[in-house]
Design a protein around this motif. Structure first.
Motif, PDB file in Angstrom:
ATOM      1  N   THR A   1       0.924  -1.025   0.175  1.00 49.96           N
ATOM      2  CA  THR A   1      -0.014   0.066  -0.056  1.00 49.96           C
ATOM      3  C   THR A   1       0.886   1.463  -0.007  1.00 49.96           C
ATOM      4  OG1 THR A   1      -1.620  -1.213   1.221  1.00 49.96           O
ATOM      5  CG2 THR A   1      -1.865   1.147   1.204  1.00 49.96           C
TER       6      THR A   1
ATOM      7  N   GLU B   1      -3.384   0.067  -3.477  1.00 50.90           N
ATOM      8  CA  GLU B   1      -3.320  -1.275  -3.108  1.00 50.90           C
ATOM      9  C   GLU B   1      -2.967  -2.248  -3.832  1.00 50.90           C
ATOM     10  OE1 GLU B   1      -5.947  -2.083   0.593  1.00 50.90           O
ATOM     11  OE2 GLU B   1      -6.335   0.158   0.330  1.00 50.90           O
TER      12      GLU B   1
ATOM     13  N   GLU C   1      -4.004  -5.749  -4.745  1.00 50.35           N
ATOM     14  CA  GLU C   1      -5.106  -6.683  -4.295  1.00 50.35           C
ATOM     15  C   GLU C   1      -4.508  -8.160  -4.588  1.00 50.35           C
ATOM     16  OE1 GLU C   1      -7.674  -6.146  -2.540  1.00 50.35           O
ATOM     17  OE2 GLU C   1      -7.545  -4.009  -2.758  1.00 50.35           O
ATOM     18  N   THR C   2      -4.044  -8.397  -5.828  1.00 43.78           N
ATOM     19  CA  THR C   2      -3.558  -9.588  -6.424  1.00 43.78           C
ATOM     20  C   THR C   2      -2.078  -9.503  -7.003  1.00 43.78           C
ATOM     21  OG1 THR C   2      -5.961 -10.439  -6.817  1.00 43.78           O
ATOM     22  CG2 THR C   2      -4.200 -11.762  -7.807  1.00 43.78           C
TER      23      THR C   2
ATOM     24  N   THR D   1      -3.984  -7.306  -9.858  1.00 39.00           N
ATOM     25  CA  THR D   1      -4.995  -6.605  -9.499  1.00 39.00           C
ATOM     26  C   THR D   1      -4.488  -5.403  -8.610  1.00 39.00           C
ATOM     27  OG1 THR D   1      -6.627  -8.509  -9.757  1.00 39.00           O
ATOM     28  CG2 THR D   1      -7.501  -6.338  -8.817  1.00 39.00           C
TER      29      THR D   1
ATOM     30  N   SER E   1      -5.941  -1.639  -6.690  1.00 36.39           N
ATOM     31  CA  SER E   1      -7.108  -0.710  -6.439  1.00 36.39           C
ATOM     32  C   SER E   1      -6.507   0.497  -5.876  1.00 36.39           C
ATOM     33  CB  SER E   1      -7.723  -1.199  -5.229  1.00 36.39           C
ATOM     34  OG  SER E   1      -8.671  -2.363  -5.474  1.00 36.39           O
TER      35      SER E   1
ATOM     36  N   GLN F   1     -10.239   0.213  -9.839  1.00 33.01           N
ATOM     37  CA  GLN F   1      -9.636  -1.282  -9.733  1.00 33.01           C
ATOM     38  C   GLN F   1      -9.358  -1.416 -11.263  1.00 33.01           C
ATOM     39  OE1 GLN F   1     -11.555  -4.783  -8.582  1.00 33.01           O
ATOM     40  NE2 GLN F   1     -10.213  -4.886  -6.903  1.00 33.01           N
TER      41      GLN F   1
ATOM     42  N   ARG G   1      -6.750  -4.631 -13.713  1.00 32.80           N
ATOM     43  CA  ARG G   1      -5.889  -5.683 -13.923  1.00 32.80           C
ATOM     44  C   ARG G   1      -4.868  -5.453 -14.760  1.00 32.80           C
ATOM     45  NH1 ARG G   1     -10.422 -10.081 -14.082  1.00 32.80           N
ATOM     46  NH2 ARG G   1      -8.830 -10.976 -15.447  1.00 32.80           N
TER      47      ARG G   1
END
Length: 169
Positions: free
Chosen positions: A30, A45, A47-48, A90, A92, A141, A143
């Motif tokens: 983050t 952030e 996520e993945t 991913t 965000s 978000q 990818r």
């Protein structure tokens, strides 16, 4: 029977937001950037993490590509799928509602194995349109995916960081 060597590639994105302190070594994925007057700071952030999965590489080498939209993995060259999950990354982003942002990914990233060998990731792309904006809730978000190029008979567990930069337009 062709000789194949085992390869596992996991890419851990580094977060480098505009005008923010580099947090590549931070425990969390983050980061918070500073903003221009009147704008909320951007918060990014992971996520993945991008993960190319497990493959075996033969004498001719090859590449693995992960599509950012579908997450599908495509193999080219002298590589064999050994299973595992390939995942697109991913990210965000939170900030000023409705603001236009720019996402910057590097042209290439070198990964390293525990044995000091390297493999290169190129063609990093996102699933974003030409002018991405944060939503009315201040969130976006997206990818991303790319291509891992592996030399002939190179083996190892390759890891590295992909700097993701997000800034207001």
């Amino acid at each position: 029977m062709k000789p194949y060597l085992f390869l596992l590639a996991a890419l851990v994105p580094g977060v480098t937001p505009a005008a923010a302190q580099c947090l590549l070594c931070a425990q969390e994925s983050t980061a918070i950037s500073t903003a221009r007057k009147g704008e909320m700071p951007l918060r990014i952030e992971i996520e993945t993490r991008l993960d190319m999965g497990r493959i075996a590489v033969g004498a001719m080498g090859g590449e693995v590509e992960v599509d950012p939209v579908s997450g599908a993995r495509r193999l080219r060259g002298d590589v064999v799928d050994l299973g595992g999950f390939a995942l697109s990354g991913t990210v965000s982003v939170r900030g000023e509602p409705g603001a236009e942002v720019r996402v910057i990914l590097p042209a290439s990233v070198d990964l390293e194995s525990g044995r000091g060998r390297t493999a290169r990731v190129t063609g990093l792309v996102t699933d974003l349109g030409a002018a991405p904006r944060l939503g009315p809730d201040g969130r976006l978000q997206f990818r991303f995916g790319g291509r891992l190029q592996v030399a002939a008979l190179d083996d190892g567990d390759y890891r590295g960081r992909i700097p993701v930069t997000v800034e207001y337009q």
